[in-house]
Design a protein around this motif. Structure first.
Motif, PDB file in Angstrom:
ATOM      1  N   ASN A 166     -43.963  23.795  49.499  1.00  0.00           N
ATOM      2  CA  ASN A 166     -43.480  23.301  50.769  1.00  0.00           C
ATOM      3  C   ASN A 166     -41.948  23.194  50.751  1.00  0.00           C
ATOM      4  O   ASN A 166     -41.268  23.855  51.816  1.00  0.00           O
ATOM      5  CB  ASN A 166     -43.844  21.968  50.964  1.00  0.00           C
ATOM      6  N   GLU A 216     -39.334  25.289  53.149  1.00  0.00           N
ATOM      7  CA  GLU A 216     -38.486  24.558  54.338  1.00  0.00           C
ATOM      8  C   GLU A 216     -37.131  24.421  53.461  1.00  0.00           C
ATOM      9  O   GLU A 216     -36.424  23.407  53.923  1.00  0.00           O
ATOM     10  CB  GLU A 216     -39.179  23.368  54.371  1.00  0.00           C
ATOM     11  N   VAL A 238     -34.627  24.171  56.362  1.00  0.00           N
ATOM     12  CA  VAL A 238     -35.114  22.763  57.207  1.00  0.00           C
ATOM     13  C   VAL A 238     -34.505  21.824  56.512  1.00  0.00           C
ATOM     14  O   VAL A 238     -33.624  20.642  57.002  1.00  0.00           O
ATOM     15  CB  VAL A 238     -36.355  23.068  57.431  1.00  0.00           C
ATOM     16  N   ASP A 239     -34.620  21.560  55.336  1.00  0.00           N
ATOM     17  CA  ASP A 239     -34.206  20.566  54.534  1.00  0.00           C
ATOM     18  C   ASP A 239     -32.815  20.525  54.363  1.00  0.00           C
ATOM     19  O   ASP A 239     -32.166  19.426  54.571  1.00  0.00           O
ATOM     20  CB  ASP A 239     -34.748  20.687  52.980  1.00  0.00           C
ATOM     21  N   THR A 276     -47.243  23.709  56.743  1.00  0.00           N
ATOM     22  CA  THR A 276     -45.884  23.822  56.787  1.00  0.00           C
ATOM     23  C   THR A 276     -45.263  24.900  57.769  1.00  0.00           C
ATOM     24  O   THR A 276     -44.188  24.380  58.555  1.00  0.00           O
ATOM     25  CB  THR A 276     -45.503  24.346  55.426  1.00  0.00           C
ATOM     26  N   LYS A 304     -45.547  23.118  61.384  1.00  0.00           N
ATOM     27  CA  LYS A 304     -44.444  21.949  61.859  1.00  0.00           C
ATOM     28  C   LYS A 304     -43.284  22.519  62.738  1.00  0.00           C
ATOM     29  O   LYS A 304     -42.640  21.513  63.477  1.00  0.00           O
ATOM     30  CB  LYS A 304     -43.833  21.388  60.449  1.00  0.00           C
ATOM     31  N   ALA A 305     -42.923  23.545  62.724  1.00  0.00           N
ATOM     32  CA  ALA A 305     -41.938  24.205  63.343  1.00  0.00           C
ATOM     33  C   ALA A 305     -42.397  24.662  64.724  1.00  0.00           C
ATOM     34  O   ALA A 305     -41.685  24.826  65.793  1.00  0.00           O
ATOM     35  CB  ALA A 305     -41.173  24.987  62.738  1.00  0.00           C
ATOM     36  N   TYR A 324     -35.594  15.147  62.651  1.00  0.00           N
ATOM     37  CA  TYR A 324     -36.494  15.920  62.711  1.00  0.00           C
ATOM     38  C   TYR A 324     -36.062  17.003  63.792  1.00  0.00           C
ATOM     39  O   TYR A 324     -36.494  18.287  63.813  1.00  0.00           O
ATOM     40  CB  TYR A 324     -37.788  15.305  63.037  1.00  0.00           C
ATOM     41  N   ALA A 343     -33.522  19.666  62.590  1.00  0.00           N
ATOM     42  CA  ALA A 343     -34.089  20.687  61.856  1.00  0.00           C
ATOM     43  C   ALA A 343     -35.193  21.399  62.469  1.00  0.00           C
ATOM     44  O   ALA A 343     -35.599  22.378  62.066  1.00  0.00           O
ATOM     45  CB  ALA A 343     -35.029  19.806  60.554  1.00  0.00           C
ATOM     46  N   LEU A 353     -37.912  20.505  64.003  1.00  0.00           N
ATOM     47  CA  LEU A 353     -39.563  20.229  63.620  1.00  0.00           C
ATOM     48  C   LEU A 353     -40.161  19.445  64.922  1.00  0.00           C
ATOM     49  O   LEU A 353     -39.501  18.504  65.429  1.00  0.00           O
ATOM     50  CB  LEU A 353     -39.570  19.622  62.456  1.00  0.00           C
TER      51      LEU A 353
END
Length: 297
Positions: free
Chosen positions: A71, A75, A78-79, A139, A142-143, A201, A204, A206
């Motif tokens: 994950n 990501e 994103v992270d 995973t 989520k986007a 979020y 990112a 998400l």
């Protein structure tokens, strides 16, 4: 060449590298998995069999660690955009994908091999479903949609089932009851996080509910799902688990959790309220599983 001076530096580098690999597995998440998987094993029919229980625990932890690591690989970008996760091993540069990807895959393969050869095929299949659902479905979703929450709740609810099937070798209504208990509990638990970490979020990209549909709807969803979690907590009793004690604990603690989600909003900032719901949900689920296990002993 000063080997004495280089030795402490090499030791620090090795320690830092090992720590980064450890953090890649999300040890905080893994701790809850350890608890719920072990309690699932303790609830399986008949006396607790220590060897299959421990091997199931080991295999499950490795599979979960693999899912968490993979994950993070998927990501990484994103992270890097989230305040909470920007210091994780990959976005911080302490690890590269060339290291993290094979490490995550190796953990998953090893975990599934342990489950297959030393536990049973059913538990292996359920572990594989959890791993692939989390990595390949949850995973990327989520986007795209806040519905990812319900997809992610499937592998999230699997550890007690793996513990149960690892010891008993079969899937029955009791195992399904444990799955439902964990599945529904995760909804208010995670929705609360999406409120007090909404900005992270959104930054990112998400699509959690608070970003996609707003805080007002998310608050309503938390209240409704908290009441559903309280009702679902009675399903294990219907399945014959917990004896005469558990239903009372489930009713009292479930009512307290649900009513706090409802009445706790008054006079508080929404982020403060959401944090209290999140932190209240953790001892709530541990209490339910602990009482189930104690009553089964």
């Amino acid at each position: 060449m000063n080997t004495r001076a280089d030795a402490p530096s090499a030791a620090r580098d090795a320690t830092s590298f090992a720590l980064a690999l450890w953090q890649l597995t999300k040890p905080g998440v893994t701790r809850l998995v350890l608890v719920t998987c072990w309690l699932g094993a303790a609830l399986a029919d008949g006396p607790l069999q220590l060897r299959p229980a421990l091997l199931t625990l080991l295999g499950t932890v490795l599979v979960v660690a693999s899912a968490n690591a993979l994950n993070m690989v998927l990501e990484q970008e994103v992270d890097g955009r989230m305040q909470r996760t920007k210091d994780r091993p990959l976005p911080s540069g302490r690890l590269t994908r060339d290291v993290a990807l094979p490490f995550g895959v190796a953990l998953g393969v090893l975990g599934l091999l342990i489950l297959y050869f030393f536990v049973n095929p059913l538990t292996t299949l359920l572990g594989a479903v959890s791993l692939f659902t989390y990595v390949l479905w949850y995973t990327p979703l989520k986007a795209k949609s806040s519905l990812a929450l319900y997809v992610g709740a499937v592998p999230g609810a699997m550890p007690p089932v793996l513990g149960y099937t690892g010891v008993s070798g079969h899937l029955n209504f009791q195992a399904i009851a444990l799955f439902l208990l964990m599945f529904v509990w995760q909804v208010p638990h995670f929705l609360a996080i999406t409120i007090f970490r909404r900005d992270d979020y959104a930054a990112a990209g998400l699509q959690v509910m608070s970003v996609e549909q707003g805080i007002a709807r998310t608050r309503v969803a938390i209240v409704i799902s908290a009441f559903l979690a309280a009702l679902t907590s009675l399903v294990p009793a219907w399945a014959g688990l917990g004896g005469s004690v558990y239903p009372w604990v489930a009713v009292i603690s479930g009512a307290a959790f649900a009513f706090w989600a409802w009445f706790g909003q008054s006079g508080r900032a929404v982020e403060v309220w959401a944090r209290t719901v999140f932190f209240a949900s953790l001892p709530y689920i541990v209490l339910l599983f602990t009482v189930l296990a104690v009553c089964a002993a």
